[in-house]
Design an enzyme around this catalytic site. Structure first.
Site, PDB file in Angstrom:
ATOM      1  N   LYS A  92       0.844  -1.190   0.000  1.00 17.42           N
ATOM      2  CA  LYS A  92       0.000   0.000   0.000  1.00 17.42           C
ATOM      3  C   LYS A  92       0.884   1.247   0.000  1.00 17.42           C
ATOM      4  O   LYS A  92       1.961   1.264   0.607  1.00 17.42           O
ATOM      5  CB  LYS A  92      -0.917  -0.004   1.225  1.00 17.42           C
ATOM      6  CG  LYS A  92      -2.031   1.038   1.142  1.00 17.42           C
ATOM      7  CD  LYS A  92      -3.027   0.907   2.286  1.00 17.42           C
ATOM      8  CE  LYS A  92      -4.177   1.897   2.093  1.00 17.42           C
ATOM      9  NZ  LYS A  92      -5.136   1.865   3.210  1.00 17.42           N
ATOM     10  N   ASN A 128     -14.137   3.187  -3.581  1.00 12.65           N
ATOM     11  CA  ASN A 128     -13.477   3.430  -2.301  1.00 12.65           C
ATOM     12  C   ASN A 128     -13.132   4.900  -2.171  1.00 12.65           C
ATOM     13  O   ASN A 128     -12.862   5.596  -3.158  1.00 12.65           O
ATOM     14  CB  ASN A 128     -12.220   2.565  -2.180  1.00 12.65           C
ATOM     15  CG  ASN A 128     -11.014   3.184  -2.860  1.00 12.65           C
ATOM     16  OD1 ASN A 128     -10.292   3.999  -2.265  1.00 12.65           O
ATOM     17  ND2 ASN A 128     -10.779   2.832  -4.123  1.00 12.65           N
ATOM     18  N   PHE A 188       0.937   8.155  -9.149  1.00 11.86           N
ATOM     19  CA  PHE A 188       0.600   9.424  -9.784  1.00 11.86           C
ATOM     20  C   PHE A 188      -0.879   9.448 -10.152  1.00 11.86           C
ATOM     21  O   PHE A 188      -1.271  10.125 -11.099  1.00 11.86           O
ATOM     22  CB  PHE A 188       1.414   9.605 -11.073  1.00 11.86           C
ATOM     23  CG  PHE A 188       2.881   9.844 -10.871  1.00 11.86           C
ATOM     24  CD1 PHE A 188       3.339  10.814  -9.986  1.00 11.86           C
ATOM     25  CD2 PHE A 188       3.810   9.115 -11.593  1.00 11.86           C
ATOM     26  CE1 PHE A 188       4.699  11.042  -9.815  1.00 11.86           C
ATOM     27  CE2 PHE A 188       5.172   9.343 -11.427  1.00 11.86           C
ATOM     28  CZ  PHE A 188       5.618  10.306 -10.537  1.00 11.86           C
ATOM     29  N   CYS A 190      -3.915   8.400  -7.630  1.00 12.60           N
ATOM     30  CA  CYS A 190      -5.011   8.312  -6.663  1.00 12.60           C
ATOM     31  C   CYS A 190      -5.971   9.476  -6.920  1.00 12.60           C
ATOM     32  O   CYS A 190      -5.554  10.638  -6.891  1.00 12.60           O
ATOM     33  CB  CYS A 190      -4.472   8.367  -5.235  1.00 12.60           C
ATOM     34  SG  CYS A 190      -5.771   8.174  -3.985  1.00 12.60           S
ATOM     35  N   LYS A 228       2.451   4.767 -12.053  1.00  9.07           N
ATOM     36  CA  LYS A 228       1.062   4.306 -12.090  1.00  9.07           C
ATOM     37  C   LYS A 228       0.167   5.424 -12.604  1.00  9.07           C
ATOM     38  O   LYS A 228       0.095   6.494 -12.004  1.00  9.07           O
ATOM     39  CB  LYS A 228       0.611   3.847 -10.701  1.00  9.07           C
ATOM     40  CG  LYS A 228      -0.742   3.126 -10.700  1.00  9.07           C
ATOM     41  CD  LYS A 228      -1.024   2.532  -9.323  1.00  9.07           C
ATOM     42  CE  LYS A 228      -2.305   1.716  -9.313  1.00  9.07           C
ATOM     43  NZ  LYS A 228      -2.563   1.116  -7.991  1.00  9.07           N
ATOM     44  N   ASN A 255      -5.275   3.136 -12.518  1.00 13.44           N
ATOM     45  CA  ASN A 255      -5.775   3.295 -11.152  1.00 13.44           C
ATOM     46  C   ASN A 255      -7.288   3.476 -11.249  1.00 13.44           C
ATOM     47  O   ASN A 255      -7.866   3.425 -12.329  1.00 13.44           O
ATOM     48  CB  ASN A 255      -5.095   4.488 -10.474  1.00 13.44           C
ATOM     49  CG  ASN A 255      -5.066   4.344  -8.949  1.00 13.44           C
ATOM     50  OD1 ASN A 255      -5.961   3.766  -8.342  1.00 13.44           O
ATOM     51  ND2 ASN A 255      -4.040   4.878  -8.323  1.00 13.44           N
ATOM     52  N   THR A 256      -7.940   3.717 -10.133  1.00  8.42           N
ATOM     53  CA  THR A 256      -9.399   3.779 -10.109  1.00  8.42           C
ATOM     54  C   THR A 256      -9.943   5.003 -10.845  1.00  8.42           C
ATOM     55  O   THR A 256      -9.255   6.005 -11.034  1.00  8.42           O
ATOM     56  CB  THR A 256      -9.898   3.778  -8.664  1.00  8.42           C
ATOM     57  OG1 THR A 256      -9.238   4.836  -7.942  1.00  8.42           O
ATOM     58  CG2 THR A 256      -9.606   2.456  -7.989  1.00  8.42           C
TER      59      THR A 256
END
Length: 426
Positions: A92, A128, A188, A190, A228, A255-256
């Site tokens: 994490k 999330n 890079f 979130c 990322k 990523n999300t």
């Protein structure tokens, strides 16, 4: 058992991948050396497919990687991942000052196939609003070191994120490297909680900022660095290109996706609901898989046309719950496939299912290694204009083919049955 032959790939050196002592970078100021290795070609009789991969000098038993998030949040769960057989673990995301990270609960919301708010039906979406690790950096570093001592032959990757501060980035890179981690993934991407401090997606969405920060990191790092990428951008190939040009050995995507999961139609409040309120968060799970495939395809095509894809790596992320999901990413050019939400839903034992299903796919097509089919499907993507031209040409060719016989003189003895069938209407 298949008999094997070896073919050299990449570079002029004659040193095979198997002889690499490790994945450390050359000293600063020296030129990037071409990574080389063997491609294994099986003869007619093939044995069990080989899932092992070597990526940026990192040797993994299979391409399945624990994605950064709750499944890599502490020593206990990362140890479990190694014991279950995951190819690598990305911890994490950590930063220098964990005291700034304050999570809330509940922090997840799910979307099911069915009516809004239904408790039934398959889970297809997961949102999330969780932040990066809230555990003290010193504790995380201690656990990284312990894991590398206990599993020296397994790949542990640190995920890092910091504010827009060169000294802070340099310190964080140095401290995580001292634990013996094999590589660094830079977050890079979130989409929530951190961008207001020029962290996460705030960097990944600004190519000028990304270039500068990547420069700081790669000037300091001595292990491979993956960037990322955020999907919350018009053309994901642009920041991926900048990251590679700025010294990163690989990129990870996606990523999300920034989202609002839904509104509770009884309370009229958004989900996940914290004291009656919520905030947009990151969307993952099966529903994002097609979007992730599109983004990975875009990056892979760019890497293939502009970079030597034997030197750089691509890690595919998004909605992986089966070996088939993983195969799609690899067919588009991914070297590895990351799983995070899938582990949260199905547990660490999921890796066994993923490996068996991927092997079944490989057997079906007679593939003996991951490299046998990596990127094979990229060639079938083109522009809409080209699709129109291809279809028009195909129609012209079909019209040019004679249907049936034009006269009795066209009958032949050899093709009599087929010639008869060519004039039957049902």
């Amino acid at each position: 058992m298949a008999s094997l032959s070896f073919t050299w790939i990449g570079g002029n050196s004659r040193t095979p991948v198997a002889d690499f002592a490790g994945s450390r970078r050359p000293p600063p100021g020296t030129a990037r050396t071409a990574r080389v290795g063997f491609r294994v070609l099986a003869s007619e009789s093939r044995g069990e497919p080989d899932l092992s991969v070597t990526v940026n000098g990192l040797k993994m038993p299979n391409p399945f990687v624990i994605g950064s998030g709750p499944p890599g949040t502490n020593y206990t769960v990362m140890k479990r991942a190694f014991d279950e057989g995951w190819g690598a673990v990305i911890a994490k995301t950590v930063s220098l000052d964990a005291a700034k990270v304050i999570n809330v609960t509940p922090r997840y919301a799910r979307l099911r196939a069915g009516a809004n708010g239904s408790a039934k039906g398959q889970i297809i979406g997961w949102e999330n609003i969780e932040l990066i690790s809230d555990r003290p950096l010193e504790l995380m570093l201690k656990e990284f070191k312990q894991l590398k001592e206990e599993y020296p032959d397994r790949i542990l990757i640190a995920s890092i994120m910091e504010e827009y501060n060169k000294a802070a980035w340099e310190e964080l890179v140095d401290r995580v490297e001292q634990t013996g981690v094999d590589a660094i993934e830079v977050n890079f991407s979130c989409p929530h909680g951190m961008p207001e401090r020029k962290m996460g997606a705030a960097v990944g969405q600004d190519c000028a900022l990304l270039e500068e920060v990547c420069g700081w990191i790669n000037a300091k790092a001595t292990v491979p660095v993956w960037a990322k990428m955020t999907p919350n951008i018009t053309d994901i190939a642009q920041p991926a290109r900048v990251a590679l040009q700025s010294g990163c050995e690989g990129v990870a995507a996606i990523n999300t996706i920034m989202s609002v999961m839904g509104i509770n139609l009884n309370t009229l409040r958004p989900e996940p609901c914290v004291e009656g309120y919520s905030t947009p968060g990151g969307y993952s799970s099966k529903a994002v898989h097609p979007i992730a495939l599109g983004k990975v395809m875009s990056i892979a095509k760019m890497m293939k046309s502009e970079f030597n894809d034997k030197e750089y790596s691509l890690s595919g992320i998004g909605g992986v719950e089966s070996g088939s999901d993983a195969a799609e990413f690899i067919l588009l050019g991914a070297n590895t496939v990351q799983v995070c939400t899938g582990v949260m839903m199905h547990g660490y034992g999921l890796v066994k299912q993923l490996c068996e299903e991927l092997k079944d796919f490989m057997k079906m097509h007679n593939f003996s290694s991951i490299e046998d089919f990596r990127g094979v499907s990229l060639q079938y993507f083109t522009t809409h204009m080209d699709l129109v031209q291809r279809q028009q040409e195909a129609i012209r060719q079909r019209k040019a083919i004679k249907i049936g016989l034009q006269s009795d003189k066209d009958w032949t003895g050899d093709g009599f049955v087929k010639e008869s069938e060519s004039m039957v209407s049902n």
